[in-house]
Design a protein around this motif. Structure first.
Motif, mmCIF file in Angstrom:
data_model
loop_
_atom_site.group_PDB
_atom_site.id
_atom_site.type_symbol
_atom_site.label_atom_id
_atom_site.label_comp_id
_atom_site.label_asym_id
_atom_site.label_seq_id
_atom_site.Cartn_x
_atom_site.Cartn_y
_atom_site.Cartn_z
ATOM 1 N N ASP A 96 1.291 -21.122 -8.108
ATOM 2 C CA ASP A 96 2.394 -20.460 -8.806
ATOM 3 C C ASP A 96 2.165 -20.522 -10.321
ATOM 4 O O ASP A 96 1.891 -21.600 -10.845
ATOM 5 C CB ASP A 96 3.703 -21.156 -8.431
ATOM 6 C CG ASP A 96 4.911 -20.403 -8.920
ATOM 7 O OD1 ASP A 96 5.067 -20.285 -10.151
ATOM 8 O OD2 ASP A 96 5.708 -19.947 -8.089
ATOM 9 N N ASP A 109 4.646 -23.161 -12.361
ATOM 10 C CA ASP A 109 4.579 -24.627 -12.364
ATOM 11 C C ASP A 109 3.326 -25.201 -11.709
ATOM 12 O O ASP A 109 3.193 -26.411 -11.577
ATOM 13 C CB ASP A 109 5.813 -25.208 -11.681
ATOM 14 C CG ASP A 109 5.949 -24.779 -10.228
ATOM 15 O OD1 ASP A 109 5.003 -24.168 -9.664
ATOM 16 O OD2 ASP A 109 7.010 -25.058 -9.634
ATOM 17 N N SER A 127 2.467 -25.026 -8.632
ATOM 18 C CA SER A 127 2.697 -25.407 -7.237
ATOM 19 C C SER A 127 1.759 -24.644 -6.310
ATOM 20 O O SER A 127 1.536 -23.452 -6.483
ATOM 21 C CB SER A 127 4.147 -25.103 -6.851
ATOM 22 O OG SER A 127 4.334 -25.224 -5.463
ATOM 23 N N SER A 160 2.439 -24.780 -3.008
ATOM 24 C CA SER A 160 3.213 -24.623 -1.781
ATOM 25 C C SER A 160 3.958 -23.292 -1.705
ATOM 26 O O SER A 160 4.229 -22.802 -0.617
ATOM 27 C CB SER A 160 4.204 -25.777 -1.623
ATOM 28 O OG SER A 160 5.092 -25.815 -2.717
ATOM 29 N N TRP A 191 -3.887 -26.683 -14.040
ATOM 30 C CA TRP A 191 -3.386 -26.492 -12.672
ATOM 31 C C TRP A 191 -4.473 -25.841 -11.812
ATOM 32 O O TRP A 191 -4.684 -26.226 -10.673
ATOM 33 C CB TRP A 191 -2.144 -25.613 -12.659
ATOM 34 C CG TRP A 191 -0.953 -26.146 -13.392
ATOM 35 C CD1 TRP A 191 -0.678 -27.460 -13.692
ATOM 36 C CD2 TRP A 191 0.126 -25.376 -13.930
ATOM 37 N NE1 TRP A 191 0.504 -27.540 -14.377
ATOM 38 C CE2 TRP A 191 1.022 -26.273 -14.533
ATOM 39 C CE3 TRP A 191 0.426 -24.033 -13.958
ATOM 40 C CZ2 TRP A 191 2.206 -25.866 -15.147
ATOM 41 C CZ3 TRP A 191 1.595 -23.619 -14.568
ATOM 42 C CH2 TRP A 191 2.474 -24.524 -15.159
#
Length: 181
Positions: free
Chosen positions: A142, A145, A147, A149, A170
């Motif tokens: 994502d 952030d 993520s 998941s 990230w």
């Protein structure tokens, strides 16, 4: 230690304005990085400091030598609605799409950062394409952030804000999970 080769496929969306940051972050972590832009991404790259990096675009002629070394990993950031769906469907009609399709076929570790507004991300093809790419082993993160998941769509008008908050670590962290060292 020999540097590893990273292809960064860049599509035309606000996060493309941070491609230079991705190059710097990758180099700091021992990657030789190459940018492979879609045509729509080129205007986003014009004003950036890419540290002398050659941007690789367009197909080479059959008589031309390979332009860049084989990739150890591939990143697609940002990945737009159009490119995501074409990639998931196996369309290799541009150099960036050929690069992405070849990465899947060769099982090259790949991370993608989808970047689409709510109206496009609400289309059924979006969810189906994300599922296909995940099934094929692409790590999807994502842009809000980092993520892995879930991927949230970009609220209309917030693309620059999301881009400012994006962290290239990230992406690189996901690659290190696939390629230690």
């Amino acid at each position: 230690m020999t540097n590893r080769t990273l292809y960064i496929v860049v599509c035309g969306a606000p996060l493309a304005s941070r491609a230079g940051d991705g190059i710097r972050a990758a180099r700091e972590q021992g990657w030789d990085a190459y940018i492979i832009p879609t045509d729509a991404a080129l205007p986003w790259l014009e004003s950036q400091d890419l540290n002398g990096l050659t941007v690789v675009s367009g197909n080479r002629r059959p008589s031309d030598p390979q332009r860049i070394p084989r990739a150890d990993a591939v990143v697609a950031a940002p990945l737009t609605f159009n490119t995501l769906n074409a990639w998931a469907n196996g369309n290799a009609n541009t150099y960036p799409l050929t690069t992405l399709c070849a990465a899947l076929g060769s099982r090259t570790p790949t991370v993608a950062v989808p970047f689409a507004k709510h109206d496009l991300a609400g289309h059924p093809a979006w969810h189906a394409s994300l599922a296909v790419l995940r099934y094929a082993g692409v790590r999807i993160i994502d842009p809000h952030d980092g993520s892995a998941s879930a991927v949230q769509p970009i609220k209309s008008g917030s693309g620059d804000e999301v881009s400012r908050g994006f962290r290239w670590n990230w992406v690189l962290r996901q690659l290190h999970e696939d390629i230690p060292g």
